[in-house]
Design an enzyme around this catalytic site. Structure first.
Site, PDB file in Angstrom:
ATOM      1  CB  THR A  19      -0.914   0.002   1.250  1.00  0.00           C
ATOM      2  OG1 THR A  19      -1.848  -1.052   1.098  1.00  0.00           O
ATOM      3  CG2 THR A  19      -1.665   1.306   1.403  1.00  0.00           C
ATOM      4  CB  SER A  63       2.830  -8.178   1.210  1.00  0.00           C
ATOM      5  OG  SER A  63       1.695  -8.179   2.021  1.00  0.00           O
ATOM      6  CG  ASP A  95      -2.404  -7.692   3.388  1.00  0.00           C
ATOM      7  OD1 ASP A  95      -2.760  -6.911   4.300  1.00  0.00           O
ATOM      8  OD2 ASP A  95      -2.968  -7.754   2.280  1.00  0.00           O
ATOM      9  CD  GLN A 281      -7.277 -21.960  18.857  1.00  0.00           C
ATOM     10  OE1 GLN A 281      -8.423 -21.569  18.861  1.00  0.00           O
ATOM     11  NE2 GLN A 281      -6.922 -23.107  18.310  1.00  0.00           N
ATOM     12  CB  CYS A 282      -4.199 -16.975  23.179  1.00  0.00           C
ATOM     13  SG  CYS A 282      -5.230 -18.113  24.081  1.00  0.00           S
TER      14      CYS A 282
HETATM   15  N1  ASP Z   1      -2.510  -5.662   0.408  1.00  0.00           N
HETATM   16  C1  ASP Z   1      -1.441  -4.771   0.841  1.00  0.00           C
HETATM   17  C2  ASP Z   1      -0.172  -5.584   0.926  1.00  0.00           C
HETATM   18  O1  ASP Z   1       0.045  -6.291   1.875  1.00  0.00           O
HETATM   19  C3  ASP Z   1      -1.785  -4.148   2.152  1.00  0.00           C
HETATM   20  C4  ASP Z   1      -0.768  -3.203   2.722  1.00  0.00           C
HETATM   21  O2  ASP Z   1       0.286  -2.943   2.199  1.00  0.00           O
HETATM   22  O3  ASP Z   1      -1.049  -2.652   3.786  1.00  0.00           O
HETATM   23  O4  ASP Z   1       0.623  -5.531   0.021  1.00  0.00           O
END
Ligand code: ASP
Length: 350
Positions: A19, A63, A95, A281-282
């Protein structure tokens, strides 16, 4: 240069995508752009006392498309440029950022320089972006020195206002500007007016020579338990002929149903040489195999207690462990041991 002048710090920025460097396409979806665009939005990157070089994935990747291949490329880029730069900044989508940070921590051995991974929740061109601050702070951290040596000498993640150990990081929010957290270890640094480092927490690798270990075995799976789960699914997963390792996300402090059929399935898998790791898993805390009778079943099947490792650290450490060819007791010891600051203490192999 006169003798009292110090040479500028050199930082290599590796832009992978995400992003931070995205714009909206015609359909309204975010697509990655060229890094030079990002540079244009953050002219403050240029400072007299430092030199920044940028290399970029071509094409930049969301990502979700980053895989073991890209981890190897990143590790090799750090290796290739290691002698020429004081620090490294990796721009990455949020991500899977915690997976990349965890994987790199196990791949880069004997690291003596900062490798700081960051990204953002909003694209860098938007007025409310968090990308500018994250990028500028990450570069500052990548050049920070005390007594002529880098303060940070490990893979770390800068996000929001905090610097976290990379293999302790976890994406906890798709909304908050503090998207990345470190559930089981306090921040290595906090950025306010000044960047305040918690130097007592900094990791120093005992391995003295820098070395990159790119061998990863991805023949692993991750399986969360849930009440009412059909055992047939667990059995079929473990019957996959290529399966070499399993991360089992268990209840609370490492508990599972006291079901003899589950015990037989796990014991048979263990006896076939599959390394099975128990993590909670907590969102916070550790597995304690000695605490409840419901954890004893796993212990009795040879399941390895994963302490307070995040799932991201557990999966990538298992890939690194199996990639090194470790099996049986050697794999058990590697997985339960604190290899790169990813778990607190030593997970008791009781
Ligand atoms: N979908 C994007 C990624 O992981 C989300 C981000 O960058 O925050 O590349």
């Amino acid at each position: 240069m006169t003798s009292h002048e110090t040479s500028p710090s050199r930082v290599l920025v590796i832009y992978t995508g995400g992003t931070i460097g995205s714009v909206q396409d015609a359909s309204g979806g975010l697509v990655p752009i060229d890094f030079n665009e990002i540079h244009r939005h953050v002219p403050e990157l240029e400072q007299p006392n430092r030199e920044i070089e940028i290399i970029s994935f071509d094409p930049p990747l969301d990502s979700s498309n980053v895989s073991t291949k890209e981890w190897v490329e990143l590790a090799q880029a750090v290796k290739h440029h290691y002698a020429d730069f004081d620090g490294f900044v990796i721009l990455h989508g949020t991500d899977t950022l915690a997976y990349t940070a965890s994987a790199l921590s196990f791949m880069l051995e004997g690291l003596r320089k900062p490798v700081i991974i960051t990204g953002s929740q909003l694209p860098i061109g938007l007025p409310r972006t968090d990308g500018r601050e994250n990028l500028l702070a990450a570069v500052d951290i990548a050049t920070a020195q005390r007594f002529n040596e880098p303060i940070v000498q490990e893979v770390a993640v800068y996000f929001g206002s905090f610097l976290f150990r990379g293999n302790r990081s976890h994406k906890a929010s798709a909304e908050s500007m503090q998207a990345i957290i470190s559930p089981n270890l306090p921040a290595l640094a906090e950025a306010g007016v000044d960047i305040l480092y918690n130097e007592s927490l900094m990791y120093r690798d005992e391995i003295k020579t820098f070395h990159v270990n790119v061998a990863l075995d991805n023949q692993v799976a991750w399986l969360p338990l849930f009440p009412g789960q059909p055992l047939e699914v667990i059995k079929r997963l473990l019957d996959w002929p290529d399966m070499r390792g399993l991360v089992l996300s268990t209840f609370g402090s490492g508990n599972a149903p006291s079901n003899p059929d589950l015990k037989s399935i796990l014991t048979a898998a263990h006896d076939r040489g599959i390394s099975i790791l128990n993590v909670t898993q907590c969102g916070h805390g550790a597995v304690h195999p000695e605490r409840y009778a419901t954890a004893h079943l796993l212990r009795d099947c040879g399941v390895i207690p994963g302490g307070d490792m995040t799932t991201e650290a557990a999966i990538t450490k298992l890939m690194a462990c199996l990639g090194r060819g470790l099996t049986g007791e050697e794999a058990r010891n590697f997985m339960a041991r604190n290899v790169r600051g990813e778990l607190t203490g030593f997970s008791p192999l009781t």
